[in-house]
Design an enzyme around this catalytic site. Structure first.
Site, PDB file in Angstrom:
ATOM      1  N   ALA A  79       0.835  -1.208   0.000  1.00  0.00           N
ATOM      2  CA  ALA A  79       0.000   0.000   0.000  1.00  0.00           C
ATOM      3  C   ALA A  79       0.866   1.252   0.000  1.00  0.00           C
ATOM      4  CB  ALA A  79      -0.921  -0.003   1.217  1.00  0.00           C
ATOM      5  N   SER A 123      11.358   1.370  -3.989  1.00  0.00           N
ATOM      6  CA  SER A 123      11.242   1.819  -5.383  1.00  0.00           C
ATOM      7  C   SER A 123      12.550   2.342  -5.946  1.00  0.00           C
ATOM      8  CB  SER A 123      10.195   2.942  -5.442  1.00  0.00           C
ATOM      9  OG  SER A 123      10.269   3.618  -6.663  1.00  0.00           O
ATOM     10  N   GLU A 125      12.656   4.846  -7.628  1.00  0.00           N
ATOM     11  CA  GLU A 125      12.580   6.310  -7.497  1.00  0.00           C
ATOM     12  C   GLU A 125      13.535   6.808  -6.411  1.00  0.00           C
ATOM     13  OE1 GLU A 125      10.718   9.275  -8.643  1.00  0.00           O
ATOM     14  OE2 GLU A 125      10.838   7.983 -10.392  1.00  0.00           O
ATOM     15  N   TYR A 147       7.571  11.624  -3.055  1.00  0.00           N
ATOM     16  CA  TYR A 147       7.353  10.168  -3.098  1.00  0.00           C
ATOM     17  C   TYR A 147       8.673   9.420  -2.880  1.00  0.00           C
ATOM     18  CZ  TYR A 147       6.634   5.518  -5.145  1.00  0.00           C
ATOM     19  OH  TYR A 147       6.599   4.161  -5.361  1.00  0.00           O
TER      20      TYR A 147
END
Ligand code: NAP
Ligand code: G4F
Length: 321
Positions: A79, A123, A125, A147
């Site tokens: 999530a 991630s 990222e 993020y």
């Protein structure tokens, strides 16, 4: 029967992971958040096979209750607020869901049963403005969005719970992975959905941002297998998961439009509205550790992925959905 709890079960990865765990004989408990209307399209076909129960990464006691109630062997934390542009418009919410939420899950496990094996959806990222090419587990992080920052927090918290409390907590540093179930705002699905509508005469132009951005795109169905493989290892660890091959948004467009006999240059326009305050220009994973230690490798390549997504969207729009 082995029980696994999956947060984010209504998302792209959650739906593939739930399917995969069922094939391995697990009882799957999917965590869903309360909403005024149900949006369970991705798991509709699994509704009779998995257990759904309410919980929210913002609500510590709901997570404790779930672990007490279902006594899982494994918990996969998928999530998150996962869309990078939204992390600039809602940075606090993104920090809460994607960052502090990991602390709530880890604390719930530590309090109820620290033996529960934990997987954190980290991630690529986190690499952001990349420090080396390709990126591996030891490459320093340089996140370029709220993020990315929140994911770095979740990653290091996972490492710290492993090292401080001896918990079996693994972090999968996953590069972009896509599928016909990918959310419509992400660039790959935005393109394949538009390709289908253009082919069927329902749309003329597709507006995109940075066409030169490059990503290491793989298939979500392959990547959930890697999550499970990490959790089965005797020792928890961190693993980069990708394909090791990079393509640009332009190349994705080229392949996707060509799949239906069109030239992307006739239909794609650039629109500054889709540019970001800070861009991650190129990401490419070094998957040596995953292939040697886990024995994992991707099965779907770039062309196979694009074709699969285009075909699925053409089929869906042809049915009028
Ligand atoms: P996704 O499709 O956006 O799914 C996100 C899931 O998180 C949804 O089920 C969503 O539920 C749930 N969620 C959001 N906020 C929540 C909250 N406060 N409490 C409980 N559930 C909440 O994402 P995905 O592509 O499957 O990615 C799965 C995970 O991997 C995410 O953590 C993402 O950041 C990470 N990741 C993804 C990629 C990728 O390329 N796909 C790469 C690296 C890491 P609703 O349905 O209720 O919104
Ligand atoms: O598809 P994207 O929105 O994915 P992004 O930002 O790479 O993030 C995804 O992958 C991460 C893993 O690295 C995940 F952690 C994250 O949760 C998410 O799943 O954008 C990909 C690239 C970017 O460089 C973006 O600037 O495509 C470029 N792009 C160009 N035009 C566009 C567009 N992205 C979007 N969403 N929409 C466009 O119109």
């Amino acid at each position: 029967m082995k029980t696994a709890i999956v947060t984010g079960v209504t998302g792209q990865d959650g739906s593939y992971l739930a399917e995969f765990l069922l094939t391995k004989g697990y009882r799957v408990v999917g965590v869903v958040r309360r909403s005024s209307s149900e949006r369970f399209e991705r798991i509709e076909h699994l509704r009779e096979k998995i257990t759904l129960d309410e919980g929210d990464l913002l609500d510590q006691s709901s997570l404790v209750r779930l672990i007490e109630k279902y006594e899982p062997l494994e918990l996969y934390n998928l999530a998150a607020q996962s869309f990078v542009p939204t992390s600039w418009s809602q940075p606090v919410l993104t920090s809460e869901f994607t960052g502090v939420g990991v602390a709530r899950v880890l604390e719930a496990i530590r309090m109820v049963n620290p033996k529960v094996r934990f997987y954190q959806a980290s991630s690529s990222e986190m690499f952001g403005k990349v420090r080396e090419v390709p990126q591996k587990e030891t490459t320093p992080f340089y996140p370029r969005s709220p993020y990315g920052v929140a994911k770095v927090f979740g990653h290091y918290l996972t490492v710290n719970y492993r090292e401080s409390y001896g918990m079996h907590a693994s972090s999968g540093i996953l590069f972009n992975h896509e599928s016909p179930r990918r959310g419509l705002t992400f660039v790959t699905r935005k393109i394949t959905d538009a390709v289908a509508r253009i082919k069927l005469g329902k749309l003329d132009k597709l507006k995109l941002g940075n066409l030169d951005a490059q990503r290491d795109w793989g298939f979500a169905g392959d990547y959930v297998r890697a999550m499970w493989m990490m959790v089965q290892r005797p020792e928890a660890d961190d693993y980069v998961i990708g394909t090791g091959v990079m393509h640009s948004v332009k190349q994705f467009c080229d392949r996707a439009f060509a799949r239906v006999g069109l030239d992307y240059r006739d239909h794609v326009e650039t629109d500054p509205a889709f540019l970001r305050p800070a861009e991650v220009e190129h990401l490419c994973g070094d998957i040596t550790k995953a292939t040697t230690v886990l024995g994992w490798k991707p099965e779907v390549d770039f062309n196979g992925l694009v074709d699969m997504m285009v075909d699925a969207d053409v089929e869906r729009h042809s049915r009028g959905n």
